[in-house]
Write a protein that holds these residues in place. Structure first.
Motif, mmCIF file in Angstrom:
data_model
loop_
_atom_site.group_PDB
_atom_site.id
_atom_site.type_symbol
_atom_site.label_atom_id
_atom_site.label_comp_id
_atom_site.label_asym_id
_atom_site.label_seq_id
_atom_site.Cartn_x
_atom_site.Cartn_y
_atom_site.Cartn_z
ATOM 1 N N UNK A 255 84.350 23.308 -5.218
ATOM 2 C CA UNK A 255 85.158 22.557 -6.159
ATOM 3 C C UNK A 255 84.616 22.412 -6.784
ATOM 4 N N UNK A 256 85.037 22.152 -8.917
ATOM 5 C CA UNK A 256 84.450 21.264 -9.841
ATOM 6 C C UNK A 256 84.694 19.850 -9.748
ATOM 7 N N UNK A 257 83.342 19.380 -9.883
ATOM 8 C CA UNK A 257 83.174 18.102 -10.006
ATOM 9 C C UNK A 257 84.320 17.873 -10.773
ATOM 10 N N UNK A 258 84.553 16.549 -10.387
ATOM 11 C CA UNK A 258 85.118 15.421 -11.822
ATOM 12 C C UNK A 258 84.480 13.799 -12.118
ATOM 13 N N UNK A 259 84.721 13.578 -13.468
ATOM 14 C CA UNK A 259 83.702 12.244 -13.520
ATOM 15 C C UNK A 259 84.221 11.087 -12.361
ATOM 16 N N UNK A 260 83.146 10.066 -12.143
ATOM 17 C CA UNK A 260 83.335 9.018 -11.378
ATOM 18 C C UNK A 260 84.104 7.874 -11.635
ATOM 19 N N UNK B 78 90.066 17.076 -16.143
ATOM 20 C CA UNK B 78 90.245 17.148 -15.166
ATOM 21 C C UNK B 78 90.587 17.770 -14.784
ATOM 22 N N UNK B 79 90.680 18.654 -13.366
ATOM 23 C CA UNK B 79 91.037 19.610 -13.071
ATOM 24 C C UNK B 79 91.939 18.857 -11.883
ATOM 25 N N UNK B 80 91.862 17.601 -11.611
ATOM 26 C CA UNK B 80 93.318 17.413 -10.659
ATOM 27 C C UNK B 80 94.493 17.503 -11.320
ATOM 28 N N UNK B 81 94.118 17.089 -13.173
ATOM 29 C CA UNK B 81 95.875 17.314 -13.467
ATOM 30 C C UNK B 81 95.816 18.877 -13.827
ATOM 31 N N UNK B 82 95.032 19.402 -14.236
ATOM 32 C CA UNK B 82 95.555 21.221 -14.388
ATOM 33 C C UNK B 82 96.146 21.792 -12.345
ATOM 34 N N UNK B 83 95.995 21.107 -11.469
ATOM 35 C CA UNK B 83 96.300 20.986 -10.063
ATOM 36 C C UNK B 83 97.720 20.416 -10.344
ATOM 37 N N UNK B 84 98.585 19.391 -10.376
ATOM 38 C CA UNK B 84 99.540 18.581 -11.505
ATOM 39 C C UNK B 84 99.976 19.558 -12.308
#
Length: 309
Positions: free
Chosen positions: A2-7, A216-222
């Motif tokens: 996975x691509x790391x995202x900001x902490x 933000x890779x999580x937003x891409x999933x959304x």
């Protein structure tokens, strides 16, 4: 991997511009009411769909759940049930329940509420990045790249210029292009859109979100979850018998597995198929690939499928 995202703590709520994406800035932008409770004010509206678009509820619920977990976790699966039709003219409230926070996984339960009643429920699981020695995937279909296919606008102009095409066909095709404000397509088999046949059992098309989604890779999933509900149910109609008039076609449930990182504002190949229908229901499945051939998502959906009386 996975691509790391900001902490930093994740926040999709009331952020300023994220690259001019209508999906991010409006439809998937939630207001935080109080701890673990969010409200969506915006709905995508289509003349063909009087209720709330199912993919919108999936994407918004995913955003709400994502706001309650550590930013180093990424969603890897979600399982949803559509309980009631949503009113697209009213806000939707999302209530998130923390079921578990483990070392590697976190699980949330999300309920979408309108008029005091649940219209949708989701169990969603997040996973912390880890190294795996077991890796494989199946082969992506051999199809033309999106750069070699016509846009919907070009297809429509071509159809308008073709003699003898009934106005009803032109109107039906034009209605498929209404969601151009959120995503765009390159259709591998555009003829099936104009004149589907009994042999049309699959829908294969390139899709990407319009606008820059950000990093933000999580937003891409959304965003991808929002897009994944489009055309999936239609494969059940194509695979059964296109000559039967449909009286009801609506989603019962929706499941997504996220396999690898991707950008939803890059072209993704949606390969949708239906392997069964009967007893007033249909089952559709799909694989979603990046342009370089990586399998990044698998989706499935069961629908109510009834003929017109």
């Amino acid at each position: 991997m996975d691509v790391p995202v900001s902490a930093r703590p994740r926040s999709y709520v009331n952020e300023e511009s994220q690259g001019g994406s209508y999906l991010v800035n409006c439809i998937l932008n939630l207001e935080k009411i109080e701890e673990n409770i969010y409200r969506a004010h915006h709905s995508w509206k289509s003349s063909n769909l009087q209720r709330v678009y199912g993919g919108q509820v999936v994407g918004q619920a995913q955003v709400a759940a994502g706001n309650t977990v550590d930013s180093n976790l990424s969603v890897h699966s979600l399982h949803c049930y559509f309980l009631r039709a949503g009113d697209r003219n009213k806000p939707i409230v999302y209530k998130v329940e923390n079921l578990r926070d483990g070392q590697s996984y976190a699980t949330r339960l999300v309920q979408a509420v309108q008029n005091g009643k649940s219209i949708f429920t989701m169990i969603i699981s997040f996973h912390r990045q880890e190294v795996s020695h077991f890796q494989h995937q199946c082969q992506m279909p051999d199809v033309p790249l999106p750069s070699n296919l016509l846009s919907d606008e070009q297809l429509l102009h071509k159809l308008e210029a073709t003699p003898g095409v009934p106005q009803a066909v032109k109107d039906r095709v034009r209605s498929h292009f209404e969601n151009a404000i959120t995503m765009e397509y390159r259709r591998v088999d555009p003829v099936s859109l104009v004149k589907p046949t009994d042999k049309t059992s699959k829908i294969v098309l390139w899709v990407r979100a319009i606008g820059d989604i950000g990093d933000d890779m999580n937003m891409h999933r959304c965003v991808a979850a929002y897009m994944s509900d489009n055309y999936l149910a239609t494969t059940c109609v194509y695979a059964s018998n296109i000559k039967i008039k449909v009286g009801m076609l609506t989603s019962l449930d929706h499941t997504i597995w996220f396999h690898a990182p991707f950008r939803a504002d890059d072209w993704l190949l949606f390969d949708f198929d239906s392997h069964w229908s009967g007893n007033g229901r249909g089952m559709a499945t799909g694989k979603i690939w990046t342009e370089d051939g990586r399998l990044v998502m698998t989706v499935s959906q069961e629908v109510v499928l009834r003929h017109k009386l």
